[in-house]
Design a protein around this motif. Structure first.
Motif, mmCIF file in Angstrom:
data_model
loop_
_atom_site.group_PDB
_atom_site.id
_atom_site.type_symbol
_atom_site.label_atom_id
_atom_site.label_comp_id
_atom_site.label_asym_id
_atom_site.label_seq_id
_atom_site.Cartn_x
_atom_site.Cartn_y
_atom_site.Cartn_z
ATOM 1 N N TRP A 162 -19.834 -35.103 -10.172
ATOM 2 C CA TRP A 162 -20.750 -35.889 -11.007
ATOM 3 C C TRP A 162 -20.021 -36.461 -12.219
ATOM 4 C CZ3 TRP A 162 -24.458 -37.906 -8.769
ATOM 5 C CH2 TRP A 162 -25.348 -37.233 -7.943
ATOM 6 N N ARG A 163 -19.082 -35.693 -12.791
ATOM 7 C CA ARG A 163 -18.332 -36.197 -13.944
ATOM 8 C C ARG A 163 -17.490 -37.408 -13.562
ATOM 9 N NH1 ARG A 163 -17.802 -30.628 -15.228
ATOM 10 N NH2 ARG A 163 -15.796 -30.529 -14.144
ATOM 11 N N LYS A 164 -16.765 -37.306 -12.460
ATOM 12 C CA LYS A 164 -15.906 -38.416 -12.034
ATOM 13 C C LYS A 164 -16.741 -39.640 -11.674
ATOM 14 C CE LYS A 164 -12.027 -35.668 -10.298
ATOM 15 N NZ LYS A 164 -11.235 -35.304 -9.084
ATOM 16 N N LEU A 165 -17.835 -39.423 -10.941
ATOM 17 C CA LEU A 165 -18.661 -40.549 -10.527
ATOM 18 C C LEU A 165 -19.316 -41.215 -11.735
ATOM 19 C CD1 LEU A 165 -19.439 -41.913 -7.852
ATOM 20 C CD2 LEU A 165 -21.563 -40.573 -7.895
ATOM 21 N N THR A 166 -19.736 -40.406 -12.703
ATOM 22 C CA THR A 166 -20.345 -40.964 -13.915
ATOM 23 C C THR A 166 -19.338 -41.796 -14.688
ATOM 24 O OG1 THR A 166 -21.911 -39.126 -14.100
ATOM 25 C CG2 THR A 166 -21.468 -40.386 -16.097
ATOM 26 N N LEU A 167 -18.095 -41.323 -14.795
ATOM 27 C CA LEU A 167 -17.052 -42.084 -15.489
ATOM 28 C C LEU A 167 -16.815 -43.424 -14.802
ATOM 29 C CD1 LEU A 167 -14.789 -42.398 -17.572
ATOM 30 C CD2 LEU A 167 -13.286 -41.130 -15.999
ATOM 31 N N ARG A 168 -16.698 -43.397 -13.487
ATOM 32 C CA ARG A 168 -16.424 -44.632 -12.757
ATOM 33 C C ARG A 168 -17.571 -45.634 -12.893
ATOM 34 N NH1 ARG A 168 -13.527 -42.708 -7.055
ATOM 35 N NH2 ARG A 168 -11.881 -41.444 -8.010
ATOM 36 N N TRP A 169 -18.809 -45.149 -12.805
ATOM 37 C CA TRP A 169 -19.947 -46.052 -12.952
ATOM 38 C C TRP A 169 -20.053 -46.581 -14.383
ATOM 39 C CZ3 TRP A 169 -23.220 -48.677 -9.940
ATOM 40 C CH2 TRP A 169 -23.270 -48.344 -8.576
ATOM 41 N N GLY A 170 -19.732 -45.751 -15.341
ATOM 42 C CA GLY A 170 -19.755 -46.210 -16.726
ATOM 43 C C GLY A 170 -18.795 -47.365 -16.943
ATOM 44 N N LEU A 171 -17.586 -47.234 -16.415
ATOM 45 C CA LEU A 171 -16.592 -48.306 -16.538
ATOM 46 C C LEU A 171 -17.007 -49.532 -15.728
ATOM 47 C CD1 LEU A 171 -13.308 -46.186 -16.306
ATOM 48 C CD2 LEU A 171 -14.400 -47.126 -18.363
ATOM 49 N N PHE A 172 -17.634 -49.300 -14.575
ATOM 50 C CA PHE A 172 -18.096 -50.415 -13.752
ATOM 51 C C PHE A 172 -19.170 -51.218 -14.484
ATOM 52 C CE2 PHE A 172 -20.985 -52.030 -10.349
ATOM 53 C CZ PHE A 172 -20.120 -52.956 -9.795
ATOM 54 N N PHE A 173 -20.071 -50.546 -15.182
ATOM 55 C CA PHE A 173 -21.087 -51.254 -15.954
ATOM 56 C C PHE A 173 -20.461 -52.084 -17.071
ATOM 57 C CE2 PHE A 173 -24.302 -48.020 -14.415
ATOM 58 C CZ PHE A 173 -25.023 -48.941 -13.662
ATOM 59 N N VAL A 174 -19.370 -51.602 -17.648
ATOM 60 C CA VAL A 174 -18.649 -52.395 -18.649
ATOM 61 C C VAL A 174 -18.148 -53.695 -18.021
ATOM 62 C CG1 VAL A 174 -16.608 -52.499 -20.114
ATOM 63 C CG2 VAL A 174 -17.975 -50.397 -20.048
ATOM 64 N N VAL A 175 -17.579 -53.589 -16.824
ATOM 65 C CA VAL A 175 -17.076 -54.776 -16.116
ATOM 66 C C VAL A 175 -18.211 -55.753 -15.837
ATOM 67 C CG1 VAL A 175 -16.036 -55.600 -13.965
ATOM 68 C CG2 VAL A 175 -15.123 -53.562 -15.097
ATOM 69 N N LEU A 176 -19.368 -55.246 -15.356
ATOM 70 C CA LEU A 176 -20.505 -56.125 -15.066
ATOM 71 C C LEU A 176 -20.982 -56.846 -16.324
ATOM 72 C CD1 LEU A 176 -22.752 -54.053 -12.596
ATOM 73 C CD2 LEU A 176 -21.197 -55.944 -12.074
ATOM 74 N N ALA A 177 -20.995 -56.142 -17.446
ATOM 75 C CA ALA A 177 -21.423 -56.767 -18.700
ATOM 76 C C ALA A 177 -20.477 -57.898 -19.089
ATOM 77 C CB ALA A 177 -21.482 -55.719 -19.812
ATOM 78 N N VAL A 178 -19.190 -57.661 -18.969
ATOM 79 C CA VAL A 178 -18.202 -58.684 -19.319
ATOM 80 C C VAL A 178 -18.310 -59.881 -18.376
ATOM 81 C CG1 VAL A 178 -15.734 -59.187 -19.432
ATOM 82 C CG2 VAL A 178 -16.612 -57.033 -20.368
ATOM 83 N N VAL A 179 -18.443 -59.616 -17.079
ATOM 84 C CA VAL A 179 -18.551 -60.699 -16.100
ATOM 85 C C VAL A 179 -19.791 -61.555 -16.368
ATOM 86 C CG1 VAL A 179 -18.973 -61.207 -13.665
ATOM 87 C CG2 VAL A 179 -17.240 -59.527 -14.301
ATOM 88 N N ASN A 180 -20.918 -60.919 -16.687
ATOM 89 C CA ASN A 180 -22.129 -61.687 -16.979
ATOM 90 C C ASN A 180 -21.920 -62.610 -18.178
ATOM 91 O OD1 ASN A 180 -25.160 -62.102 -16.560
ATOM 92 N ND2 ASN A 180 -25.072 -61.527 -18.717
ATOM 93 N N GLU A 181 -21.252 -62.110 -19.198
ATOM 94 C CA GLU A 181 -20.985 -62.945 -20.373
ATOM 95 C C GLU A 181 -20.134 -64.155 -19.997
ATOM 96 O OE1 GLU A 181 -21.810 -62.683 -23.979
ATOM 97 O OE2 GLU A 181 -23.400 -61.910 -22.691
ATOM 98 N N VAL A 182 -19.116 -63.947 -19.172
ATOM 99 C CA VAL A 182 -18.236 -65.048 -18.767
ATOM 100 C C VAL A 182 -19.017 -66.086 -17.973
ATOM 101 C CG1 VAL A 182 -16.259 -65.655 -17.324
ATOM 102 C CG2 VAL A 182 -16.143 -63.639 -18.806
#
Length: 228
Positions: A162-182
């Motif tokens: 759960w810790r590893k999966l949560t970290l990966r999803w957290g970083l993935f959401f950062v990427v989605l936020a940046v992509v939406n802005e672009v």
């Protein structure tokens, strides 16, 4: 002891927000229905934006809202509220991440319609994904892998998983936020809507598929072998 147990069970069943991951009394919902409730409002948004003029012609009162994007925003808000209401009616709880997303939809959708400024609804994915990233990564900072609240009906993982999966999803959401802005800042509204519906979801599905090896390594039970 029996009285305390009964009280704890009563409190748990009366909670509006879903209880902790893997809680034995946590009500479950069919995964396909859960997916439909979460994606349904997005499909409504895309359809209403692409068919905005036809919808207004059929329901002239909607013309007061403005152009197709504003009509789509209003229907998106309505569909989001309906989806949350159905989810609550079926489980007597509200899933944490959809309710956060729903609140942002209502707030930014209201601003979009009130100010007649499409920027607010375009910023919504950035705010939601940024918020999810902050919650997941912030939870990890305090030793709480919060992603278990989202996926525990589908997977049973050990704490490290759960810790590893949560970290990966957290970083993935950062990427989605940046992509939406672009995308919304550099392309047309129609392109942004199409990207939001037809690109964001495939990207998310591909990301989920890449997590299967991690799920297999940390699963507490055979993957995709849940009892019907």
């Amino acid at each position: 002891m029996m009285g305390r147990t009964f009280l704890e069970q009563t409190v748990m069943t009366e909670r509006i927000i879903e209880p902790a991951p893997n809680a034995p009394a946590k009500p479950e919902i069919n995964p396909l229905l859960k997916l439909a409730l979460e994606l349904g409002p997005l499909v409504v948004f895309f359809f209403a934006n692409s068919r905005g003029e036809a919808i207004v012609a059929r329901f002239p009162a909607l013309a007061e809202l403005g152009g197709p994007l504003f009509v789509a925003t209003a229907l998106f808000m309505a569909a989001t509220v309906i989806a949350l209401a159905v989810s609550y009616a079926l489980t007597r709880t509200l899933p944490i991440m959809p309710i956060v997303s729903g609140l942002v939809v209502v707030v930014f959708g209201t601003l979009t319609l009130w100010l007649q400024d499409e920027v607010f609804i375009k910023m919504k994915p950035t705010i939601v994904n940024g918020l999810f990233a902050a919650v997941l990564l912030g939870g990890l900072a305090f030793g709480k892998p919060l992603l278990g609240y989202v996926f525990d009906q589908a997977f049973k993982l050990d704490d490290e998983g759960w810790r590893k999966l949560t970290l990966r999803w957290g970083l993935f959401f950062v990427v989605l936020a940046v992509v939406n802005e672009v995308v919304w800042r550099n392309f047309s509204t129609d392109f942004w809507v199409a990207f939001k519906v037809w690109a964001t979801m495939p990207i998310t599905m591909i990301f989920m598929l890449t997590q299967i090896p991690l799920l297999k390594r940390h699963s507490l039970e055979p993957l995709f072998d849940k009892k019907s």
